[in-house]
Design a protein around this motif. Structure first.
Motif, mmCIF file in Angstrom:
data_model
loop_
_atom_site.group_PDB
_atom_site.id
_atom_site.type_symbol
_atom_site.label_atom_id
_atom_site.label_comp_id
_atom_site.label_asym_id
_atom_site.label_seq_id
_atom_site.Cartn_x
_atom_site.Cartn_y
_atom_site.Cartn_z
ATOM 1 N N LYS A 123 0.801 -1.215 0.073
ATOM 2 C CA LYS A 123 0.058 0.086 0.068
ATOM 3 C C LYS A 123 0.907 1.226 -0.019
ATOM 4 N N ASP A 124 2.128 1.112 0.346
ATOM 5 C CA ASP A 124 2.724 2.251 0.559
ATOM 6 C C ASP A 124 3.509 2.674 -0.897
ATOM 7 N N CYS A 125 4.151 1.649 -1.490
ATOM 8 C CA CYS A 125 4.962 2.247 -2.850
ATOM 9 C C CYS A 125 4.469 1.317 -3.888
ATOM 10 N N LEU A 126 3.203 0.510 -3.590
ATOM 11 C CA LEU A 126 2.702 -0.033 -4.937
ATOM 12 C C LEU A 126 3.540 -1.191 -5.433
ATOM 13 N N THR A 127 4.428 -1.713 -4.787
ATOM 14 C CA THR A 127 5.240 -2.818 -5.159
ATOM 15 C C THR A 127 4.501 -4.102 -5.206
ATOM 16 N N ILE A 128 4.708 -5.089 -6.119
ATOM 17 C CA ILE A 128 3.714 -6.411 -6.426
ATOM 18 C C ILE A 128 4.320 -7.403 -5.711
ATOM 19 N N TYR A 129 3.857 -8.407 -4.771
ATOM 20 C CA TYR A 129 4.385 -9.576 -4.548
ATOM 21 C C TYR A 129 3.777 -10.564 -5.331
ATOM 22 N N ASP A 130 4.169 -11.156 -6.484
ATOM 23 C CA ASP A 130 3.513 -12.338 -7.268
ATOM 24 C C ASP A 130 3.826 -13.658 -6.960
ATOM 25 N N GLU A 131 3.112 -14.558 -6.372
ATOM 26 C CA GLU A 131 3.507 -15.587 -6.216
ATOM 27 C C GLU A 131 4.186 -16.574 -7.039
ATOM 28 N N ILE A 132 3.802 -16.446 -8.322
ATOM 29 C CA ILE A 132 4.421 -17.130 -9.559
ATOM 30 C C ILE A 132 5.821 -16.800 -9.497
ATOM 31 N N TYR A 133 6.437 -15.590 -9.262
ATOM 32 C CA TYR A 133 7.704 -15.178 -9.356
ATOM 33 C C TYR A 133 8.313 -15.214 -7.980
ATOM 34 N N GLY A 134 7.975 -15.129 -7.001
ATOM 35 C CA GLY A 134 8.421 -15.245 -5.752
ATOM 36 C C GLY A 134 9.172 -13.651 -5.412
ATOM 37 N N ASP A 135 10.281 -13.691 -4.635
ATOM 38 C CA ASP A 135 11.009 -12.514 -4.501
ATOM 39 C C ASP A 135 12.376 -13.081 -4.344
ATOM 40 N N ILE A 136 13.186 -13.154 -5.570
ATOM 41 C CA ILE A 136 14.536 -13.593 -5.191
ATOM 42 C C ILE A 136 15.483 -12.778 -4.484
ATOM 43 N N THR A 137 14.958 -11.288 -4.428
ATOM 44 C CA THR A 137 15.794 -10.429 -3.684
ATOM 45 C C THR A 137 15.883 -10.765 -2.237
ATOM 46 N N GLN A 138 14.922 -11.719 -1.720
ATOM 47 C CA GLN A 138 14.831 -11.845 -0.363
ATOM 48 C C GLN A 138 14.972 -13.377 -0.257
ATOM 49 N N ASN A 139 15.293 -14.083 -1.312
ATOM 50 C CA ASN A 139 15.576 -15.611 -1.325
ATOM 51 C C ASN A 139 14.106 -16.423 -1.044
ATOM 52 N N ILE A 140 13.204 -15.592 -1.545
ATOM 53 C CA ILE A 140 11.759 -16.400 -1.577
ATOM 54 C C ILE A 140 11.562 -17.068 -2.944
ATOM 55 N N GLU A 141 11.691 -18.292 -3.046
ATOM 56 C CA GLU A 141 11.433 -19.146 -4.390
ATOM 57 C C GLU A 141 10.355 -18.690 -5.034
ATOM 58 N N ALA A 142 10.101 -19.012 -6.222
ATOM 59 C CA ALA A 142 8.981 -19.111 -7.147
ATOM 60 C C ALA A 142 7.914 -20.017 -6.759
ATOM 61 N N ASN A 143 6.688 -19.642 -6.600
ATOM 62 C CA ASN A 143 5.567 -20.387 -6.432
ATOM 63 C C ASN A 143 5.301 -20.569 -4.739
ATOM 64 N N THR A 144 5.781 -19.489 -4.097
ATOM 65 C CA THR A 144 5.527 -19.515 -2.580
ATOM 66 C C THR A 144 4.515 -18.697 -2.457
ATOM 67 N N SER A 145 3.423 -19.259 -1.742
ATOM 68 C CA SER A 145 2.268 -18.524 -1.756
ATOM 69 C C SER A 145 2.361 -17.353 -0.315
ATOM 70 N N PHE A 146 1.556 -16.262 -0.611
ATOM 71 C CA PHE A 146 2.021 -15.070 0.112
ATOM 72 C C PHE A 146 1.629 -15.555 1.841
ATOM 73 N N GLU A 147 0.793 -16.514 1.914
ATOM 74 C CA GLU A 147 0.426 -16.909 3.460
ATOM 75 C C GLU A 147 1.728 -17.747 4.077
ATOM 76 N N ASN A 148 2.393 -18.475 3.033
ATOM 77 C CA ASN A 148 3.707 -18.939 3.603
ATOM 78 C C ASN A 148 4.918 -17.893 3.941
ATOM 79 N N LEU A 149 4.711 -17.009 3.586
ATOM 80 C CA LEU A 149 5.976 -15.888 3.800
ATOM 81 C C LEU A 149 6.262 -15.800 5.213
ATOM 82 N N PRO A 150 7.255 -15.534 5.541
ATOM 83 C CA PRO A 150 7.523 -15.439 7.032
ATOM 84 C C PRO A 150 6.944 -13.957 7.587
#
Length: 477
Positions: free
Chosen positions: A426-453
């Motif tokens: 909501k602050d900067c409009l960056t998208i977390y997409d489960e398909i891509y994950g977030d490699i900048t924080q070692n979050i693998e692709a296909n990681t659901s948002f609920e399973n994020l720490p």
């Protein structure tokens, strides 16, 4: 051909005062002209005295056969005069280029994907503007690599130099994969990366006509091209004085052995036209002349180009939108033209037999050099066959022009439209997409948002996980 002395021109941009100083140095070394290189550098087209050159320590000179220093290529030359990404202004290029204080060991390109004048992928390190303001895709092709590979994060504008230097520093590790580079750079640099949320899109534009006096808004820009790539020093010095008189701050070198002056006041147009006329400068070359890339100071390549252009002209062949390059078997440069004429190595034959040169013709997929894929059209043909074969390729280009887009549209129409759930900060409009994950924080692709720490934070502004809200993204599949 002997290697020539080169002058580093950061980003292909210099002030009239800097260019005039270079001309004065060249004159003192006994030259009457300078040339431009394909990486927006300046080249002394004749041998010079090495000891005399040392006296001019203001210049960043690359001496033949000594430690390599590479020139940075930017598409600053296209800013404000050709299609561009909205946030990427001329000033932004200059601020970014100014960051790079070290001598580059790798070829660096900083380009806008919406322009066609400056190639995107001819560097070892290729930063390409994204739609997100101040964020860049990074495509890497290290000297020993066969392919160009995308770095798995967008790089912040003010981190470009840090990331490039970190990559230079890990070359001794001989990294073989992009994953290794990402890990090593992430360990070495505290950068403000952003997740790649969609693939790079490079729109197709025909190669632009870049010569002559052209109006944009309340200013003119002037493109100048000399067929032999030997720019007369007396003319250049007088032009620099005229730029200073008109308060023009920058001159831009193109990768096509030409240069562009932007920001000519409307009221000065007649003054510039009289100036060009006084020096007898032709500013209306045919597109047949302007769209060729040749090795510097290669008389044989220039002669071949003249032969081919004359045949095109005599047959009234249009090459609008196409670009052509001449190279040979020993060149290790990356192609960046639509069509490539490649000279073959002559066979080793005993005796006094004369063997005629033969050539290969290659063309870029869809005639777009940004695809980086080249198709062999013909092999081992004689010089006299080249004009007809090039005309054949030109006709093929016009026949298929636009069909790729139509095919892509038809394919899209066949695809099923789906609505995917994503999470947006909501602050900067960056998208977390489960398909891509977030490699900048070692979050693998296909990681659901609920399973994020619960400690997960936005990769851009570091807002907590609770700041993300559900959004729906339309996709075709």
């Amino acid at each position: 051909m002997k290697e020539l002395y080169r002058l580093i021109i950061n980003g292909g941009v210099l002030s009239p005062g800097e260019l005039k100083y270079i001309c004065e140095v060249a004159e003192s070394l006994g030259l009457d002209a300078i040339s431009f290189g394909s990486r927006q550098d300046i080249i002394f087209p004749n041998p010079v005295n090495k000891e005399k050159l040392k006296a001019f320590d203001k210049l960043q000179v690359v001496i033949p056969s000594e430690v390599r220093i590479e020139n940075m290529v930017t598409s600053y030359v296209s800013a404000d005069i050709f299609p561009s990404t909205s946030w990427l202004t001329g000033d932004r290029y200059l601020y970014i280029a100014e960051q790079f204080k070290h001598n580059l060991k790798l070829r660096v390109n900083i380009t806008d994907p919406k322009q066609r004048l400056v190639p995107l992928f001819t560097g070892h390190i290729n930063f390409i503007a994204s739609e997100h303001e101040d964020y860049w895709y990074l495509y890497i092709r290290l000297p020993e690599w066969k392919k160009t590979v995308m770095y798995p994060a967008l790089i912040y504008s003010w981190d470009l130099d840090k990331v490039e230097l970190a990559i230079e520093n890990i070359l001794k590790e001989e990294p073989e994969t992009i994953e290794t580079i990402f890990e090593l750079v992430s360990d070495a640099v505290d950068s403000n990366n952003r997740t790649v949320d969609k693939p790079l899109e490079v729109p197709f534009y025909p190669f632009p006509y870049y010569e002559g006096m052209n109006r944009i808004g309340d200013k003119y820009w002037l493109g100048l091209y000399w067929r032999n790539n030997r720019y007369d020093l007396a003319f250049l010095k007088a032009m620099c004085d005229l730029c200073a008189e008109n308060k023009i701050g920058k001159i831009s070198i193109t990768p096509w052995k030409s240069f562009i002056v932007k920001g000519i006041p409307v009221q000065a147009k007649l003054q510039w036209e009289k100036f060009l006329g006084k020096f007898g400068i032709n500013v209306r070359h045919s597109m047949l002349e302007l769209n060729w890339h040749l090795p510097v100071n290669d008389i044989e390549a220039l002669s071949l180009k003249k032969y081919l252009v004359t045949n095109f002209d005599q047959n009234d062949i249009s090459t609008y939108g196409l670009t052509f390059g001449v190279t040979n078997f020993s060149s290790n440069a990356y192609y960046f033209t639509s069509v490539v004429v490649e000279k073959n190595k002559q066979p080793e034959i005993l005796g006094d037999f004369i063997v005629r040169d033969t050539y290969n013709l290659l063309y870029a997929k869809n005639f777009d050099p940004n695809t980086r894929e080249y198709i062999l059209h013909v092999q081992d043909v004689d010089k006299v066959e080249l004009p007809g074969l090039l005309m054949e390729l030109s006709q093929l280009y016009f026949e298929q022009l636009g069909t790729e887009r139509e095919e892509a549209i038809n394919e899209d129409e066949k695809k099923e439209v789906v609505e995917d759930k994503v999470y947006q900060c909501k602050d900067c409009l960056t998208i977390y997409d489960e398909i891509y994950g977030d490699i900048t924080q070692n979050i693998e692709a296909n990681t659901s948002f609920e399973n994020l720490p619960e400690t997960y934070k936005c990769s851009l502004c570091e807002a907590p996980k609770s700041s993300f809200e559900v959004k729906f993204l339309i996709r075709t599949q």
